[in-house]
Write a protein that holds these residues in place. Structure first.
Motif, PDB file in Angstrom:
ATOM      1  N   ARG A  67       0.857  -1.182   0.000  1.00 25.89           N
ATOM      2  CA  ARG A  67       0.000   0.000   0.000  1.00 25.89           C
ATOM      3  C   ARG A  67       0.898   1.237   0.000  1.00 25.89           C
ATOM      4  O   ARG A  67       1.705   1.428   0.914  1.00 25.89           O
ATOM      5  CB  ARG A  67      -0.906   0.004   1.231  1.00 25.89           C
ATOM      6  N   LEU A  68       0.775   2.066  -1.029  1.00 26.63           N
ATOM      7  CA  LEU A  68       1.624   3.246  -1.154  1.00 26.63           C
ATOM      8  C   LEU A  68       1.042   4.366  -0.303  1.00 26.63           C
ATOM      9  O   LEU A  68       0.425   5.303  -0.804  1.00 26.63           O
ATOM     10  CB  LEU A  68       1.736   3.649  -2.627  1.00 26.63           C
ATOM     11  N   ASP A  69       1.243   4.246   0.993  1.00 28.04           N
ATOM     12  CA  ASP A  69       0.759   5.225   1.952  1.00 28.04           C
ATOM     13  C   ASP A  69       1.927   6.155   2.302  1.00 28.04           C
ATOM     14  O   ASP A  69       2.899   5.750   2.954  1.00 28.04           O
ATOM     15  CB  ASP A  69       0.244   4.513   3.202  1.00 28.04           C
ATOM     16  N   VAL A  70       1.840   7.403   1.858  1.00 27.66           N
ATOM     17  CA  VAL A  70       2.938   8.345   2.054  1.00 27.66           C
ATOM     18  C   VAL A  70       3.211   8.571   3.532  1.00 27.66           C
ATOM     19  O   VAL A  70       4.371   8.617   3.968  1.00 27.66           O
ATOM     20  CB  VAL A  70       2.615   9.682   1.345  1.00 27.66           C
ATOM     21  N   ALA A  71       2.160   8.725   4.317  1.00 28.69           N
ATOM     22  CA  ALA A  71       2.344   8.976   5.747  1.00 28.69           C
ATOM     23  C   ALA A  71       3.062   7.815   6.425  1.00 28.69           C
ATOM     24  O   ALA A  71       3.972   8.014   7.244  1.00 28.69           O
ATOM     25  CB  ALA A  71       0.992   9.226   6.410  1.00 28.69           C
ATOM     26  N   GLU A  72       2.686   6.596   6.093  1.00 29.90           N
ATOM     27  CA  GLU A  72       3.303   5.427   6.727  1.00 29.90           C
ATOM     28  C   GLU A  72       4.775   5.316   6.348  1.00 29.90           C
ATOM     29  O   GLU A  72       5.637   5.045   7.199  1.00 29.90           O
ATOM     30  CB  GLU A  72       2.558   4.160   6.306  1.00 29.90           C
ATOM     31  N   VAL A  73       5.103   5.513   5.064  1.00 27.76           N
ATOM     32  CA  VAL A  73       6.493   5.389   4.623  1.00 27.76           C
ATOM     33  C   VAL A  73       7.360   6.463   5.264  1.00 27.76           C
ATOM     34  O   VAL A  73       8.480   6.184   5.724  1.00 27.76           O
ATOM     35  CB  VAL A  73       6.570   5.452   3.089  1.00 27.76           C
ATOM     36  N   THR A  74       6.876   7.707   5.333  1.00 28.87           N
ATOM     37  CA  THR A  74       7.676   8.770   5.928  1.00 28.87           C
ATOM     38  C   THR A  74       7.852   8.561   7.437  1.00 28.87           C
ATOM     39  O   THR A  74       8.928   8.855   7.987  1.00 28.87           O
ATOM     40  CB  THR A  74       7.032  10.139   5.668  1.00 28.87           C
TER      41      THR A  74
END
Length: 567
Positions: free
Chosen positions: A287-294
């Motif tokens: 899942r390309l979740d920006v918040a999670e990756v950052t």
């Protein structure tokens, strides 16, 4: 550089231009030590122009680097000329105002990733990211159960990790105090990769221990890929992020992206899908979740930022070990063993074309172009429209789509050209019992055609109120001038006199109008008319001309068609 507010990369470019020119001057000028812009001898104008002339020989054909270096040197000389207290001798004043002397060259643009290649790259990045976080989580858990190696021994991995995690001992201290490799414990020996050479044993061990606590350069490739795929931003913008650029909300995250080349900062918002906590920790699919990756990146980078006293915390920080020394560095996408190619090989990812991270950005641009159906103002939302045309519009996918659009348009107009009027050789054909089915007419339509009620001038019409040139229900606005291009038209033998008069009218227009203008307005009508007249015998045409003369027939055209303006 400070006065011009230029980036570090630009500074390196100016420094390289100076270094290359001075190196050339040392080899080509016997009195190089006496050279000065303020002195007439030796002649630096000749040296500069000769250096620029020879610059392309050191680069590939079409490379933009020669012009780039030459322009940097010219900027420096122009700046000195503009200074009121610094003189410049010779003819350099005129050279600064004139041509550069070398062509700009052209960058070789890379193509986007195919959808299959992009999918497998993102899947590999997702798996690598999870493996990295699991490895570091286990490393910190092992360090938590360790103790001071001075008390419990230097041959236990947990003790060494404890020492590194708490900053009690450095890598150099551990290298000095490690027992000989022959006395290492089995858990410590298992940390070495297979085939490690004896002279590299200690350094490989230290790299592995540091890698159990902190990310290394190859780990950060995965995060860069995921962030670029999720945001559609360039590698430069993603890698430069730090904690002050990110603002988390309950259901979204705001990120300020800075592009040094354009000297711009843009804020973008990304939504965060509502998920249960267990699904966040153990998602079944990428899942390309920006918040999670950052957040994950900040968690990994914060210990390194504390060790190096770096504030605000950069997202892309890594630990590196060289010669028994650990350093905290920024992410690098180039260098031996650090490139995207190396990451792809490690994770067994095979792609078509070069392993260039810019292709991932272009893949995102192609997807955006498809989503916005080619509206450049929406696609080029983080750069200029000219940048899109120059750097992104040439991609294979967009060219294929553009070709399909052009082919569809050509097919549309070709079908209109081929679907022209229906020509009947004999009016008795309307009496045929099969005429209704063959011609698509009703009995009432046939009766009206026979009675001449549907005569529009040069032809009859199936239905003047369903013209392809007008709105539904509107009387045909272009009859009779466009009847020969209309699929509703029926040309009967009785229309032959008017067709001959219309042919004479077109011949007059052909002589009065420019060829291009005539072809655009009347080319299709003339082609169809020539085909229709070719179906008539010479006797029929002679009788039609005699009828025109005897009855004084004239061509009945609207007043508006009597004047042609070549605009």
């Amino acid at each position: 550089m400070a006065a011009a507010v230029l980036s570090t990369g630009a500074c390196r470019g100016f420094r390289k231009a100076i270094s290359d020119f001075c190196t050339y001057l040392d080899s080509a000028e016997p009195r190089a030590a006496e050279a000065s812009l303020a002195a007439g001898e030796p002649d630096l104008h000749h040296a500069v122009t000769e250096w620029i002339r020879l610059l392309p020989t050191g680069y590939q054909t079409g490379s933009p680097s020669p012009a780039w270096l030459a322009s940097r040197l010219r900027q420096l000389i122009a700046r000195r000329i503009a200074h009121p207290d610094r003189s410049v001798a010779g003819h350099l004043h005129g050279w600064v105002k004139g041509a550069l002397g070398v062509s700009k060259g052209q960058c070789v643009e890379v193509d986007e990733f195919s959808r299959a290649d992009k999918k497998q790259i993102i899947q590999a990045a997702w798996a690598a990211r999870r493996a990295t976080e699991e490895r570091i989580k286990k490393g910190w858990a092992l360090a938590a159960v360790g103790s001071d190696p001075r008390v419990d021994g230097w041959a236990e991995p947990a003790n060494l990790l404890w020492a590194l995690a708490h900053g009690v001992w450095t890598c150099e201290d551990i290298a000095e105090r490690l027992p000989p490799p022959a006395q290492w414990s089995a858990p410590l020996r298992e940390l070495l990769p297979p085939g490690t050479l004896p002279q590299h044993t200690v350094n490989c061990l230290l790299r592995h221990l540091v890698g159990m606590l902190y990310p290394h350069n190859l780990d950060l490739h995965s995060y860069r890929i995921l962030l670029m795929a999720a945001t559609g931003r360039t590698s430069e913008e993603v890698v430069a992020l730090h904690e002050d650029d990110i603002e988390y909300g309950p259901r979204s995250v705001l990120i300020d992206f800075t592009k040094q080349r354009a000297r711009t900062t843009r804020r973008s918002a990304y939504s965060t899908p509502a998920q249960k906590e267990d699904r966040v920790l153990h998602p079944s699919n990428p899942r390309l979740d920006v918040a999670e990756v950052t957040r994950s990146l900040l968690t990994l980078a914060r210990p390194l930022a504390e060790r190096s006293a770096t504030l605000p915390v950069p997202l892309f920080l890594r630990a590196a070990v060289s010669h028994h020394t650990m350093t905290v560095q920024s992410f690098r996408g180039t260098g031996s063993g650090l490139r995207l190619t190396d990451w792809l090989n490690i994770h067994n990812v095979r792609i078509d074309g070069p392993a260039d991270i810019r292709r991932l950005r272009k893949s995102g641009k192609v997807e955006k172009a498809l989503t916005f159906k080619g509206r450049i103002s929406d696609i080029a939302d983080d750069h200029t429209e000219e940048t899109f045309r120059r750097s992104y519009a040439h991609g294979t996918t967009l060219r294929v789509i553009a070709g399909q659009v052009i082919t569809t348009a050509q097919q549309h107009w070709l079908s209109k050209a081929l679907t022209g009027p229906v020509v009947l050789d004999q009016e008795q054909s309307l009496h045929d019992p099969d005429a209704e089915a063959a011609l698509g007419l009703s009995a009432q339509d046939i009766e009206q055609l026979r009675a001449g009620e549907l005569d529009m001038g040069v032809s009859s019409c199936r239905d003047p109120f369903t013209s392809p040139f007008g709105r539904p229900g509107q009387m045909c606005p272009v009859a009779p001038t466009r009847c020969l291009e209309c699929r509703n038209a029926f040309i009967l033998p009785s229309n032959l006199p008017q067709l001959l008069l219309f042919a004479a009218h077109l011949e007059q227009l052909r002589h009065r109008l420019a060829p291009r203008h005539f072809h655009a307005l009347w080319g299709q009508s003339q082609a169809n008319l020539t085909e229709v007249l070719g179906l008539r015998t010479d006797a029929e045409i002679s009788r039609a001309r005699q009828r025109i003369a005897d009855e004084g027939l004239t061509l009945q055209l609207p007043i508006s068609s009597q004047v042609e303006l070549d605009v």
